[in-house]
Design an enzyme around this catalytic site. Structure first.
Site, mmCIF file in Angstrom:
data_model
loop_
_atom_site.group_PDB
_atom_site.id
_atom_site.type_symbol
_atom_site.label_atom_id
_atom_site.label_comp_id
_atom_site.label_asym_id
_atom_site.label_seq_id
_atom_site.Cartn_x
_atom_site.Cartn_y
_atom_site.Cartn_z
ATOM 1 N N ASP A 36 101.464 138.322 28.205
ATOM 2 C CA ASP A 36 102.637 138.011 29.012
ATOM 3 C C ASP A 36 102.310 137.049 30.142
ATOM 4 O OD1 ASP A 36 104.349 139.528 27.534
ATOM 5 O OD2 ASP A 36 104.423 141.216 28.920
ATOM 6 N N LYS A 58 107.552 135.493 29.846
ATOM 7 C CA LYS A 58 108.923 135.170 30.223
ATOM 8 C C LYS A 58 108.927 134.561 31.617
ATOM 9 C CE LYS A 58 110.808 139.083 27.592
ATOM 10 N NZ LYS A 58 109.524 139.611 27.117
ATOM 11 N N MET A 173 111.090 143.367 40.514
ATOM 12 C CA MET A 173 111.788 142.105 40.226
ATOM 13 C C MET A 173 113.179 142.071 40.853
ATOM 14 S SD MET A 173 109.596 140.357 38.623
ATOM 15 C CE MET A 173 108.154 140.456 37.582
#
Length: 493
Positions: A36, A58, A173
């Site tokens: 990731d 991402k 986040m």
């Protein structure tokens, strides 16, 4: 064909030193790694040379690989008999979608293990000087997603229950929803003056924080421009930060350094800089390629009166070759020279003494031993040292598997300094920008240039750039002094 196995591994929050031993072992045995965005790319250097690296990270508003495709990759590679590592930032069980991936593996009867990691919601606050529990400030702690899978991305939370029962809350986040979070916490009973801190890139040298209260934190976030990845911590416990912060006191905290490299061995300079709080990108990333050994030279080593090693790696490779061929080291009658003090240190670790090439006399047969561009550099060596023979231990080539890895590292970084340990490192940097999508000369215009010695100083000037700093001696400790001094000067300015 026998099925392989999948390891769903937590890579920790960023500092590679926080990787678990079990997770590291899985990386070292992997045939395939799907990684990731938020894992520290340096962890991939522990993978075997044959390992396939697949980026499925991402970026905000940009998903490179959808979850369904990731699941398919895991299944396909395991069915091919591979040992597969799915490497995730933080802990895979904390908003890491490990449950979905494990379910897909169960459905397809693929054996797997889940390896926990250090969660960012705990580690990032600690690196900012805040324990998530404290007998005086908070005896309960919750982790909450700050961005759900709905179209609006606003988390559907029992706000009243959260406020009533939890002292300290870590939102994952939550930058884009910080106003929504603050408003709902206040609406359901949290005082407006409750301390809040956002920690971006927690545990990295580029870690940044924004501190405020529920009343003003959204405004401060907007003013500073802080972005994800970030942990938002809410609670009275944030107030202990001024007393307990430690990471930000490291002398090179906040420095983002590009270290120009020419070798494949682990860099002690990079480790030292990182230990002092800096982020370090080693560029370019090199791999070792085997070459055909010159048996004639190997059998007449006793004839040479001088031997010059061009790199630390070539020293280790040469003496390992002698051991594997059962060649008695006493066959060497030559005086040994090295191009750098680092090489001399490696030579001493082999129980041998040597001299710097600058002190070489010009009498007797010379053998130059190296592992990088020996044929290309024949003209240079001829001009500098006269007639000689060449023995190549291996070939150092650009590691193509790491090109996308390093590109992502450069994309995330805001570099401020570049360090050139040698003249060849200047050439390596200038010549190898293209595969990474960069123009080396353009990057140099905006960086503080540090040359570790006179050779790199001379070479960078030949490209039209003036070094900003040169250590008193070409050694790691003097380099550290220069970098700390540069940082102190910037603070004064």
């Amino acid at each position: 064909m026998k099925k392989g196995k999948v390891f769903l591994v937590g890579a920790g929050p960023g500092d590679e030193g926080l990787m678990t031993i079990k997770g590291l072992k899985a990386i070292q045995q992997a045939d395939v790694i799907l990684y990731d965005r938020l894992i520290n790319p340096r962890l991939l250097e522990y993978a075997p040379s044959h390992c396939e690296l697949i980026y499925c990270g991402k970026f905000p508003q940009q998903h490179l690989l959808k979850q369904e495709l990731i699941n398919d990759f895991l299944i396909q590679k395991a069915m091919d008999g591979c040992s597969v590592v799915r490497l995730k930032g933080g802990d895979p069980g904390v908003f890491g979608r490990v449950g979905e991936e494990a379910e897909a593996l169960v459905t397809n009867e693929i054996p797997f293990e889940i390896v926990p990691g250090v969660s960012s919601g705990i580690a990032a606050p600690l690196y900012a000087g805040i324990p998530v529990t404290h007998r005086e400030y908070g005896v309960s702690f919750a982790v909450v997603t700050a961005h759900d899978k709905s179209k609006e991305g606003k988390p559907n939370i029992d706000w009243a229950g959260l406020v009533a029962s939890v002292d300290t809350i870590a939102f994952y986040m939550g930058v884009s929803n910080i106003s929504f979070i603050a408003e709902n916490l206040i609406l359901h009973g949290k005082p407006e003056e409750t301390p809040v801190i956002l920690i971006q890139w927690g545990t990295y040298g580029r870690q940044q924080t924004v501190q405020g209260t529920l009343r003003n934190i959204a405004k401060k976030v907007k003013e500073t421009g802080i972005k994800n990845p970030a942990i938002t911590l809410v609670g009275d416990i944030v107030s202990v930060r001024d007393k307990l912060k430690w990471f930000e006191k490291k002398p090179l905290y906040g420095r983002q350094i590009l270290l120009a490299r020419t070798g494949t061995a682990k860099s002690l300079v990079a480790e030292m800089l990182k230990d002092q709080g800096a982020d370090v990108i080693e560029f370019p990333k090199w791999a070792k390629k085997e070459v055909q050994i010159n048996e004639t030279i190997l059998n007449q080593l006793f004839m040479y009166e001088r031997i010059l090693f061009t790199s630390p790696e070539s020293i280790n490779e040469f003496f390992d070759l002698l051991i594997s061929r059962k060649i008695d080291i006493r066959n060497l009658h030559a005086t040994i020279y090295c191009l750098s003090k680092k090489s001399l240190k490696v030579l001493m670790e082999r129980g041998l003494s040597g001299h710097l090439a600058d002190d070489m006399n010009h009498c007797g047969g010379l053998l130059i031993i190296g592992n990088r561009k020996m044929d290309e550099n024949r003209g240079y060596y001829l001009d500098r040292y006269g007639k000689h023979d060449i023995f190549q231990t291996s070939e150092t080539i650009l590691d193509e598997a790491f090109v996308p890895v390093v590109k992502n590292m450069l994309m995330e970084a805001s570099l401020d300094t570049i360090v050139f340990p040698s003249s060849s490192s200047v050439d390596a940097f200038i010549e190898n920008g293209s595969p990474y999508g960069i123009v080396a000369e353009e990057i140099l215009k905006n960086l503080t240039i540090v040359c570790m010695g006179s050779s790199s100083e001379k070479r960078i000037r030949e490209f039209g750039f003036e070094p900003d700093s040169i250590p008193a001696e070409p050694c790691p400790s003097k380099l550290l002094e220069v970098l700390i001094l540069n940082k102190m000067r910037e603070k004064v300015i």
